[in-house]
Design a protein around this motif. Structure first.
Motif, PDB file in Angstrom:
ATOM      1  N   ARG A 172       0.853  -1.189   0.000  1.00  0.00           N
ATOM      2  CA  ARG A 172       0.000   0.000   0.000  1.00  0.00           C
ATOM      3  C   ARG A 172       0.886   1.234   0.000  1.00  0.00           C
ATOM      4  O   ARG A 172       1.887   1.294   0.709  1.00  0.00           O
ATOM      5  N   ILE A 173       0.502   2.217  -0.795  1.00  0.00           N
ATOM      6  CA  ILE A 173       1.253   3.464  -0.894  1.00  0.00           C
ATOM      7  C   ILE A 173       0.362   4.627  -0.487  1.00  0.00           C
ATOM      8  O   ILE A 173      -0.858   4.517  -0.509  1.00  0.00           O
ATOM      9  N   GLY A 174       0.998   5.740  -0.147  1.00  0.00           N
ATOM     10  CA  GLY A 174       0.263   6.916   0.304  1.00  0.00           C
ATOM     11  C   GLY A 174       0.174   7.990  -0.759  1.00  0.00           C
ATOM     12  O   GLY A 174      -0.116   7.716  -1.918  1.00  0.00           O
ATOM     13  N   ASP A 175       0.483   9.226  -0.360  1.00  0.00           N
ATOM     14  CA  ASP A 175       0.358  10.378  -1.249  1.00  0.00           C
ATOM     15  C   ASP A 175       1.392  10.343  -2.380  1.00  0.00           C
ATOM     16  O   ASP A 175       2.236   9.457  -2.446  1.00  0.00           O
ATOM     17  N   HIS A 176       1.317  11.324  -3.277  1.00  0.00           N
ATOM     18  CA  HIS A 176       2.152  11.354  -4.487  1.00  0.00           C
ATOM     19  C   HIS A 176       3.635  11.212  -4.193  1.00  0.00           C
ATOM     20  O   HIS A 176       4.310  10.360  -4.761  1.00  0.00           O
TER      21      HIS A 176
END
Length: 138
Positions: free
Chosen positions: A64-68
């Motif tokens: 899972r990744i977050g913001d840009h």
């Protein structure tokens, strides 16, 4: 039967693939989209698309990744540690319209050396049809 790709770390040429995730008909899957998920070493995914991706990729390969900026940094770090690897960046919606995929593609092209960036336009991965099991009584 799908087989896992074997990466060649000596080649140093990795591949980042953008795939769109969203609602739709399972019969309308883009040819090769599920195969790209199956052959990837890792699948980067934002929270809204994670549940659909987990239908097609093992959980141990999904990150899972977050913001840009955080997403771009994480993907750049992964390619630095896995030269010649293949990563899928699954976006909620069309990857050509996703700011996170655009920022990540620019970041990895400038940081990761020899790297191919490709994408399948549109929504190419959808959840399986939600219907009763074929052997269940109506």
């Amino acid at each position: 039967m799908l087989t896992r790709c074997r990466r060649d770390p000596r080649s140093g040429t990795g591949t980042l693939i953008g795939l769109g995730v969203g609602p739709g008909e399972p019969d309308a899957l883009a040819p090769g989209a599920v195969d790209r998920l199956a052959h990837a070493d890792v699948v980067f995914v934002p929270a809204p698309a994670e549940s659909t991706v987990l239908f097609y990729a093992e959980a141990w390969r999904v990150e899972r990744i977050g913001d840009h900026r955080a997403a771009a940094q994480r993907v750049v770090e992964w390619f630095a540690a896995h030269p010649g690897g293949t990563a899928v960046f699954a976006t909620a919606g069309d990857p050509t319209a996703c700011p996170s995929f655009g920022v990540t593609a620019v970041a990895v092209r400038s940081s990761a050396g020899a790297l191919r960036v490709e994408h399948l336009p549109g929504v190419t991965i959808v959840p399986p049809r939600r219907s009763p099991l074929p052997w269940a009584a109506p």
